[in-house]
Design an enzyme around this catalytic site. Sequence first.
Site, PDB file in Angstrom:
ATOM      1  N   GLU A   1     -17.709   6.910  17.686  1.00 21.86           N
ATOM      2  CA  GLU A   1     -16.934   5.972  18.520  1.00 21.86           C
ATOM      3  C   GLU A   1     -16.512   6.638  19.810  1.00 21.86           C
ATOM      4  O   GLU A   1     -16.529   6.035  20.881  1.00 21.86           O
ATOM      5  CB  GLU A   1     -15.695   5.472  17.763  1.00 21.86           C
TER       6      GLU A   1
ATOM      7  N   ILE B   1       0.859  -1.192   0.000  1.00 23.41           N
ATOM      8  CA  ILE B   1       0.000   0.000   0.000  1.00 23.41           C
ATOM      9  C   ILE B   1       0.902   1.251   0.000  1.00 23.41           C
ATOM     10  O   ILE B   1       1.748   1.393   0.890  1.00 23.41           O
ATOM     11  CB  ILE B   1      -0.910   0.018   1.249  1.00 23.41           C
TER      12      ILE B   1
HETATM   13  N1  TRP Z   1     -10.404   5.363  20.387  1.00 24.51           N
HETATM   14  C1  TRP Z   1      -9.908   4.661  21.545  1.00 24.51           C
HETATM   15  C2  TRP Z   1     -10.315   5.450  22.766  1.00 24.51           C
HETATM   16  O1  TRP Z   1     -10.326   6.673  22.688  1.00 24.51           O
HETATM   17  C3  TRP Z   1      -8.403   4.551  21.515  1.00 24.51           C
HETATM   18  C4  TRP Z   1      -7.946   3.391  22.250  1.00 24.51           C
HETATM   19  C5  TRP Z   1      -7.539   3.357  23.541  1.00 24.51           C
HETATM   20  C6  TRP Z   1      -7.838   2.101  21.728  1.00 24.51           C
HETATM   21  N2  TRP Z   1      -7.186   2.085  23.847  1.00 24.51           N
HETATM   22  C7  TRP Z   1      -7.347   1.320  22.771  1.00 24.51           C
HETATM   23  C8  TRP Z   1      -8.106   1.538  20.489  1.00 24.51           C
HETATM   24  C9  TRP Z   1      -7.112  -0.054  22.565  1.00 24.51           C
HETATM   25  C10 TRP Z   1      -7.878   0.191  20.299  1.00 24.51           C
HETATM   26  C11 TRP Z   1      -7.392  -0.587  21.335  1.00 24.51           C
HETATM   27  O2  TRP Z   1     -10.659   4.876  23.789  1.00 24.51           O
HETATM   28 ZN    ZN Z   2     -10.034   6.072  18.385  1.00 24.68          ZN
END
Ligand code: TRP
Ligand code: ZN
Length: 433
Positions: A166, A39
């Site tokens: 999210e 990629i």
């Molecule tokens: N978007 C997630 C959050 O703000 C970021 C994150 C924290 C995460 N720990 C993680 C993503 C572990 C994947 C795996 O909570």
């Molecule tokens: Zn995130």
Amino acid sequence: MKLSATTGIAAAAALAVAGLLAPASAQAAPAATAAAPDIPVANVKAHLTQLQSIATANGGNRAHGRTGYKASIDYVKAKLDAAGFTTALQQFTYNGAIGYNLVADWPGGDPNTVLMTGAHLDSVTTGAGINDNGSGSAAVLETALAVSRAQLQPTKHLRFGWWGAEELGLVGSTHYVNTLPAAERSKLTGYINADMIASPNPGYFVYDDDPELEKVFKDWFAGIGVPTEIETEGDGRSDHAPFKNAGIPVGGLFTGAGRLKTTAQAQKWGGTAGQAFDRCYHSSCDTTANVDDTALDRNSDALAHAVWTIGTAAPVPPGDVYENLNDVAVPDKGPAVTSTVTVSGRTGNAPATLKVGVDIKHTWRGDLVVDLVAPDGTAYRLKNSSSRDSADNVIATYTVDASTEAANGDWKLRVQDVASQDTGYIDSWRLTF
Ligand code: TRP
Ligand code: ZN
Ligand code: CA
């Protein structure tokens, strides 16, 4: 309890009798797994530049309910539409604002065997969210565009997803999973998540979930001589969680958030010990300057490798099914009940990928704790109770590493309802060897 008539052996024998199976020598060789392209990281970075511009033009962020989020969705959707994907916007409402998921299907592949790859596209309100999670969004987009450039003809059906909200609690991905009809959910054979994959002081973390997905990623990094570790900075803190809760095998990649890199980690990966993997996590400095190009490049290539390897793998022949179709009532906030399936006539141990198909009807699945109990009494947790698991029914196929268990004997599905009011029953369940 009965042994289903449609075992793999029985099905193959039926085809042979019907003259549909050519002799082995005349059979076409099974298609080899196609190798993924490299990629181009410049392409991934170009998407990040666009997401940064979108944030800058929309008050500095791409958060749920803000104009920068919708502009981000429109950008990704336009690229996919032009590349020949079938795209769909899914709307939901959260905190009084409309949110969007974008789902893109690549035409072709087995419609009953779907591999999905996804990333959340929203940022927090405090910044542009370029590492979190422009990085995962851009890498998934570029992987999808590479599928189109290759005009890939995968064995599995390929689907890609970009999730909204999210950052407000996995809202978009949860909405997607909860509104997917059960029949569609059961076609999902895997979900790969990419959230924060270009942290400026990166670690190389692989989710420790589905063994097949985990191995594909680990093998790829081993092949380029980069050590990996298991992701431990918050299991369930990203969009794979709702898929996992629905019994769908999940995997993913992560380069670290607010946690500090240890001395040992700095020795193996470079970077700065005692400093966060991402010092700009959820801050205004999460801009295009907050990206490690090498980590972005490696993780983008790793994602494409997983999509190609799993998406073009030869189909798995059907296994032998043992099932119990009798209903068993699960008393409200009561003792555990079991339903038994007897396995006999096999040799050796159960497989490392024993499939446990569960069909429990219940008015609030969050009340339920579900285990598979091996003939020797060893319990394997399939699902925990959770007040946040707010949907009905448990209709899912779980994969259990049962390779240390003798195959023959009485296997039990054990279900306990631990909270009052909602009730239900085990409708049926099955083991596939
Ligand atoms: N978007 C997630 C959050 O703000 C970021 C994150 C924290 C995460 N720990 C993680 C993503 C572990 C994947 C795996 O909570
Ligand atoms: Zn995130
Ligand atoms: Ca209950």
